[in-house]
Design an enzyme around this catalytic site. Structure first.
Site, PDB file in Angstrom:
ATOM      1  N   HIS A 101       5.593   9.114  -3.749  1.00  0.00           N
ATOM      2  CA  HIS A 101       4.813  10.837  -3.871  1.00  0.00           C
ATOM      3  C   HIS A 101       6.171  11.344  -4.504  1.00  0.00           C
ATOM      4  O   HIS A 101       6.866  12.564  -3.595  1.00  0.00           O
ATOM      5  CB  HIS A 101       3.685  10.881  -3.088  1.00  0.00           C
ATOM      6  CG  HIS A 101       2.783  10.134  -3.416  1.00  0.00           C
ATOM      7  ND1 HIS A 101       1.890  10.921  -4.099  1.00  0.00           N
ATOM      8  CD2 HIS A 101       2.553   9.469  -2.316  1.00  0.00           C
ATOM      9  CE1 HIS A 101       0.430   9.763  -3.440  1.00  0.00           C
ATOM     10  NE2 HIS A 101       1.043   9.047  -2.476  1.00  0.00           N
ATOM     11  N   HIS A 113       2.273   3.479  -8.516  1.00  0.00           N
ATOM     12  CA  HIS A 113       1.691   3.045  -7.330  1.00  0.00           C
ATOM     13  C   HIS A 113       1.747   0.980  -8.245  1.00  0.00           C
ATOM     14  O   HIS A 113       1.541   0.883  -9.206  1.00  0.00           O
ATOM     15  CB  HIS A 113       0.271   2.626  -7.461  1.00  0.00           C
ATOM     16  CG  HIS A 113      -0.763   1.592  -6.391  1.00  0.00           C
ATOM     17  ND1 HIS A 113      -1.232   0.773  -7.536  1.00  0.00           N
ATOM     18  CD2 HIS A 113      -0.433   1.124  -5.230  1.00  0.00           C
ATOM     19  CE1 HIS A 113      -1.560   0.087  -6.251  1.00  0.00           C
ATOM     20  NE2 HIS A 113      -1.097  -0.248  -4.775  1.00  0.00           N
ATOM     21  N   ASN A 134       1.309  -3.484  -6.862  1.00  0.00           N
ATOM     22  CA  ASN A 134       0.989  -3.978  -5.347  1.00  0.00           C
ATOM     23  C   ASN A 134       0.840  -5.418  -6.055  1.00  0.00           C
ATOM     24  O   ASN A 134       0.363  -5.685  -7.288  1.00  0.00           O
ATOM     25  CB  ASN A 134      -0.465  -4.117  -5.258  1.00  0.00           C
ATOM     26  CG  ASN A 134      -1.386  -4.901  -4.255  1.00  0.00           C
ATOM     27  OD1 ASN A 134      -2.223  -5.813  -4.488  1.00  0.00           O
ATOM     28  ND2 ASN A 134      -1.004  -4.610  -2.707  1.00  0.00           N
ATOM     29  N   ARG A 175      -0.011  -9.281  -4.848  1.00  0.00           N
ATOM     30  CA  ARG A 175      -0.679 -10.149  -3.542  1.00  0.00           C
ATOM     31  C   ARG A 175      -0.816 -12.151  -3.750  1.00  0.00           C
ATOM     32  O   ARG A 175      -1.439 -12.001  -4.906  1.00  0.00           O
ATOM     33  CB  ARG A 175      -1.823  -9.674  -2.846  1.00  0.00           C
ATOM     34  CG  ARG A 175      -3.073  -9.153  -3.661  1.00  0.00           C
ATOM     35  CD  ARG A 175      -3.831  -8.319  -3.827  1.00  0.00           C
ATOM     36  NE  ARG A 175      -4.845  -7.935  -4.770  1.00  0.00           N
ATOM     37  CZ  ARG A 175      -4.905  -6.920  -5.315  1.00  0.00           C
ATOM     38  NH1 ARG A 175      -3.890  -6.583  -5.376  1.00  0.00           N
ATOM     39  NH2 ARG A 175      -6.178  -6.993  -6.765  1.00  0.00           N
ATOM     40  N   HIS A 221       3.925   0.971 -20.731  1.00  0.00           N
ATOM     41  CA  HIS A 221       2.600   0.274 -21.099  1.00  0.00           C
ATOM     42  C   HIS A 221       3.346  -0.714 -21.990  1.00  0.00           C
ATOM     43  O   HIS A 221       2.336  -1.975 -21.841  1.00  0.00           O
ATOM     44  CB  HIS A 221       1.407   0.879 -21.930  1.00  0.00           C
ATOM     45  CG  HIS A 221       0.230   1.445 -20.874  1.00  0.00           C
ATOM     46  ND1 HIS A 221      -0.442   0.969 -20.606  1.00  0.00           N
ATOM     47  CD2 HIS A 221       0.320   3.022 -20.150  1.00  0.00           C
ATOM     48  CE1 HIS A 221      -1.316   1.758 -19.796  1.00  0.00           C
ATOM     49  NE2 HIS A 221      -0.817   2.956 -19.688  1.00  0.00           N
ATOM     50  N   HIS A 262     -17.306   9.853  -9.804  1.00  0.00           N
ATOM     51  CA  HIS A 262     -18.118  11.516  -9.113  1.00  0.00           C
ATOM     52  C   HIS A 262     -17.413  12.778  -9.943  1.00  0.00           C
ATOM     53  O   HIS A 262     -17.523  13.368  -9.737  1.00  0.00           O
ATOM     54  CB  HIS A 262     -17.834  11.422  -8.015  1.00  0.00           C
ATOM     55  CG  HIS A 262     -16.108  11.689  -6.595  1.00  0.00           C
ATOM     56  ND1 HIS A 262     -16.248   9.932  -6.557  1.00  0.00           N
ATOM     57  CD2 HIS A 262     -16.064  12.540  -6.873  1.00  0.00           C
ATOM     58  CE1 HIS A 262     -14.719  11.005  -6.210  1.00  0.00           C
ATOM     59  NE2 HIS A 262     -14.685  12.231  -5.832  1.00  0.00           N
ATOM     60  N   GLY A 296      -6.726  -4.145  10.155  1.00  0.00           N
ATOM     61  CA  GLY A 296      -4.897  -4.540   9.908  1.00  0.00           C
ATOM     62  C   GLY A 296      -4.095  -3.014  10.862  1.00  0.00           C
ATOM     63  O   GLY A 296      -5.439  -2.136  11.334  1.00  0.00           O
ATOM     64  N   ARG A 297      -3.154  -2.327  10.774  1.00  0.00           N
ATOM     65  CA  ARG A 297      -2.445  -2.204  11.408  1.00  0.00           C
ATOM     66  C   ARG A 297      -2.474  -0.526  10.460  1.00  0.00           C
ATOM     67  O   ARG A 297      -2.589  -0.269   8.925  1.00  0.00           O
ATOM     68  CB  ARG A 297      -0.980  -2.369  11.212  1.00  0.00           C
ATOM     69  CG  ARG A 297      -0.055  -1.567  11.791  1.00  0.00           C
ATOM     70  CD  ARG A 297       1.194  -1.808  11.952  1.00  0.00           C
ATOM     71  NE  ARG A 297       2.605  -1.049  11.936  1.00  0.00           N
ATOM     72  CZ  ARG A 297       3.465   0.255  11.567  1.00  0.00           C
ATOM     73  NH1 ARG A 297       3.337  -0.023  10.673  1.00  0.00           N
ATOM     74  NH2 ARG A 297       4.102   0.413  12.523  1.00  0.00           N
TER      75      ARG A 297
END
Length: 306
Positions: free
Chosen positions: A99, A109, A111, A113, A148, A178, A262-263
């Site tokens: 940020h 962002h 990620n 895994r 992209h 929403h 988790g932490r």
């Protein structure tokens, strides 16, 4: 190689990805604001959380590595109930969010895994997941195209249509029903991706890292010296509210962290320090902000634009 050694080897690969991202982006920040926290939680696992909290360049940033295991895989890890959620698991990965203070630079962002479940002390099922997405506060179309196009190129190692599928996944996933709008301009999102062997999955995770680092580094270099005023900062804080809404209400990574015990500090590292919710703020948008909302309401095919 026993299962314990195998898991450690896979985790070390992801820890290397974590280190590469730190090496690239931490030099932007004053060292006084960088906190490196090596942690271990009993009966869960360990990790390294690198956080910038109220920095000069980043309002908030987190680069997190974790390696955990448990007796029952939370349903949020796959989004649906399956046989895999009722047996022991191992998971490792890297989660990143930036940020920046300057609203001309988007929030980004990333990620990647790896999950594995076990039966009778043998691997039952294993898969990879990950991706990256971009949340701008000012619509620089060339940045969206760059983002992209690099994403598309990274996906070509699998197949020609992989980018289209993963982009659609991303548009569908990072959506606030929403609000009837997307969190940003998207990117890539994949889950339960199976490879012929683990090394191929790790290599693809590294392809994702390289595409993310290359794209976001170029965007930072282009936008870091652009001026901004209080009105643009106000809009940035307002839009960050949407980011928070998604992460706390819909994000499966957040749910997985909470459900797996988790932490908390690491799980919530993605939330910015400065954020606001305003009453009917959408009704006073500037023409440039309205253009941004147009792409948040209806995603574009950025990779095929010039």
């Amino acid at each position: 190689m026993n299962l314990s050694d195998r898991n450690k080897k896979i985790a070390e690969k992801f820890k290397t990805l974590h280190g590469e991202i730190c090496k690239k982006f931490l030099p932007h920040e004053n060292e006084d604001f960088i906190v490196t926290d090596d942690w271990e939680k009993k009966k869960l696992g360990q990790g390294r959380t690198v956080v910038i909290d109220g920095g000069k360049f980043f309002n908030k940033a987190g680069i997190n590595f974790s390696s955990i295991s448990g007796e029952r895989l939370p349903e949020s890890s796959v989004g649906t109930k399956s046989e895999s959620t009722n047996i022991p698991f191992f998971a490792t990965g890297v989660s990143v969010v930036f940020h920046p203070n300057n609203p001309n630079i988007p929030t980004a962002h990333f990620n990647v895994r790896y999950f594995c479940t076990f039966k009778n002390n043998e691997v039952f099922e294993e898969w990879f997941g990950g991706g990256f997405d971009l949340t701008p506060y000012v619509l620089f179309e060339e940045d969206c195209v760059l983002w992209h196009k690099n994403a598309k190129k990274a996906c070509e190692v699998i197949s020609d249509d992989t980018y289209n599928r993963y982009k659609k996944n991303c548009d569908n996933y990072f959506y606030l029903p929403h609000r009837q709008e997307h969190r940003g301009v998207g990117g890539l999102f994949y889950e339960k991706k199976k490879f012929s062997n683990v090394d191929e999955g790790i290599d693809f995770s590294d392809q994702m890292r390289a595409a993310f680092v290359n794209s976001f580094s170029k965007i930072i270099d282009k936008r870091k010296d652009l001026p901004f005023d209080n009105k643009l900062k106000d809009f940035q804080r307002f839009r960050r509210g949407r980011y928070v809404e998604f992460n706390l209400v819909y994000d499966r990574g957040t749910l997985f962290g909470l459900q797996s015990g988790g932490r908390i500090e690491s799980i919530l590292m993605s939330l910015p320090n400065e954020v606001s919710w305003r009453y009917k703020y959408d009704s006073i948008l500037s023409p440039d902000q309205q253009k941004l909302y147009e792409v948040l309401k209806k995603p574009r095919d950025w990779a095929h634009e010039k």
